[in-house]
Design a protein around this motif. Structure first.
Motif, PDB file in Angstrom:
ATOM      1  N   ARG A 127       1.357   6.980  -6.363  1.00 20.07           N
ATOM      2  CA  ARG A 127       0.214   7.838  -6.718  1.00 20.07           C
ATOM      3  C   ARG A 127       0.549   9.313  -6.512  1.00 20.07           C
ATOM      4  O   ARG A 127       0.054  10.181  -7.220  1.00 20.07           O
ATOM      5  N   ARG A 170       2.077   1.785  -3.467  1.00 27.24           N
ATOM      6  CA  ARG A 170       0.980   2.324  -4.277  1.00 27.24           C
ATOM      7  C   ARG A 170       0.759   3.820  -3.995  1.00 27.24           C
ATOM      8  O   ARG A 170       0.644   4.639  -4.887  1.00 27.24           O
ATOM      9  N   GLU A 188       0.837  -1.217   0.000  1.00 26.48           N
ATOM     10  CA  GLU A 188       0.000   0.000   0.000  1.00 26.48           C
ATOM     11  C   GLU A 188       0.866   1.259   0.000  1.00 26.48           C
ATOM     12  O   GLU A 188       0.504   2.261  -0.608  1.00 26.48           O
TER      13      GLU A 188
END
Ligand SMILES: NC(=O)c1ccc[n+]([C@@H]2O[C@H](COP(=O)([O-])OP(=O)(O)OC[C@H]3O[C@@H](n4cnc5c(N)ncnc54)[C@H](OP(=O)(O)O)[C@@H]3O)[C@@H](O)[C@H]2O)c1
Length: 293
Positions: free
Chosen positions: A24, A20, A17
């Protein structure tokens, strides 16, 4: 130019996560799993951090086997404490700030109300001692270390990791049949990994340091959490039974109450967390998407 971030433990439930979320936010992410860098190897850690020359280092790697740690306390200490020293020393050499994760288990659970950052740690076993020692090492070598304590982490990354998570454990036990006994007298604050990753990036970008609690925000027993998991999964016939610490003995002592109060986050106006029900709905949506892709 994109900021560079090094993430250790990038293949773990939280690590995926973090990769990610930093991606992002347009960071250039260098993620290392155990196969690429074993954080107990100080030379490898120093070499990779020096070569990457990142603006930020994040350590999501950990030895998380709470009961096994009672049989092999050295192994837990090596990863959770001495390896954190390796990373902190390497960060110090290039002046990079470190974000490191710790646990609600640094507390003894006597308080019976959510623990804030001001509360005094009192770990009850080998895993908990090793995690507290990791915090101390990070802060001993770095003035700007950000230590994030969390609790009962669950995220879709756990579908693919060796350690998995409590949600997947409940689903496995259901598939296996037979009664599912879960303690009703231990309270934590289950935390949705993608939300934890978002808070982590925000705190790191804000330049915050010291100890922060980032828990799910709702104190709940493991039994009640299990019941919510089955409801969210659409399972109405789970043979779920409450048990107690007295009945269900484990090798490690655990705090009976380890919910976290996110006091410092609240002061910053960042304390709003999804309800457990909403987090579970997001979990099952992400799980379904991962399974069907
Ligand atoms: N999970 C929870 O409920 C919980 C609760 C409170 C706090 N925390 C903390 O939150 C953080 C993230 O936990 P998580 O749930 O993401 O754990 P996780 O899924 O078990 O991930 C930990 C990762 O660390 C890796 N690792 C272990 N030893 C290593 C080593 N020597 N060198 C490099 N990598 C190594 C593991 O690799 P292998 O798979 O190869 O071992 C795994 O990929 C940890 O600091 C943990 O203590 C977690």
């Amino acid at each position: 130019m994109a900021k560079r971030v090094v993430i250790f433990g990038s293949a773990g439930q939280l690590g995926v996560e973090l990769v990610r979320e930093f991606s992002r936010k347009n960071y250039s992410v260098m993620g290392y799993d155990r196969a690429t860098v074993d954080i107990t190897d100080s030379s490898a850690v120093e070499r990779e951090i020096a070569a990457a020359d990142p603006e930020l280092v994040v350590n999501a790697a950990a030895y998380n086997q709470v009961d096994l740690a009672e049989q092999e306390p050295q192994a837990a200490f090596l990863v959770n404490a001495l390896a954190v020293r390796n990373i902190a020393v390497a960060c110090r050499q290039i002046d990079a700030p470190l974000v490191h994760f710790s646990t609600d288990y640094v507390f003894d659970g006597v308080a019976k109300r959510p623990y804030s950052e001001e509360d005094r740690p009192h770990p009850l076993g080998a895993y908990a001692v090793s995690k507290l020692a990791g915090e101390l090492y990070a802060r001993a070598y770095l003035d700007n270390a950000l230590i994030i304590r969390t609790s009962g982490v669950f995220g879709p990354g756990g579908l693919h990791t060796a350690r998995s998570n409590f949600v997947e454990l409940m689903l496995r036990l259901y598939s296996a049949g037979g009664p599912i006994r879960v303690v009703a007298d231990h309270i934590a604050s289950p935390t949705y990994a993608p939300q934890l990753a978002r808070c982590t990036v925000e705190l790191a970008e804000g330049g915050h340091c010291g100890v922060f609690h980032v828990g799910g925000g709702t104190p709940i027993s493991w039994f009640d959490f299990a019941a919510m998991i089955f409801r969210a999964a659409g399972i109405s016939d789970a043979p779920l039974r409450p048990t107690s610490e007295r009945e269900y003995r484990t090798a490690a002592r655990r705090p009976k109450y380890s919910a976290l109060k996110n006091a410092r986050l609240e002061q910053l106006g960042m304390g709003s967390m999804p309800s457990i029900g909403a987090a579970l709905d997001m979990y099952f949506a992400a799980r379904q998407a991962a399974i069907s892709s």
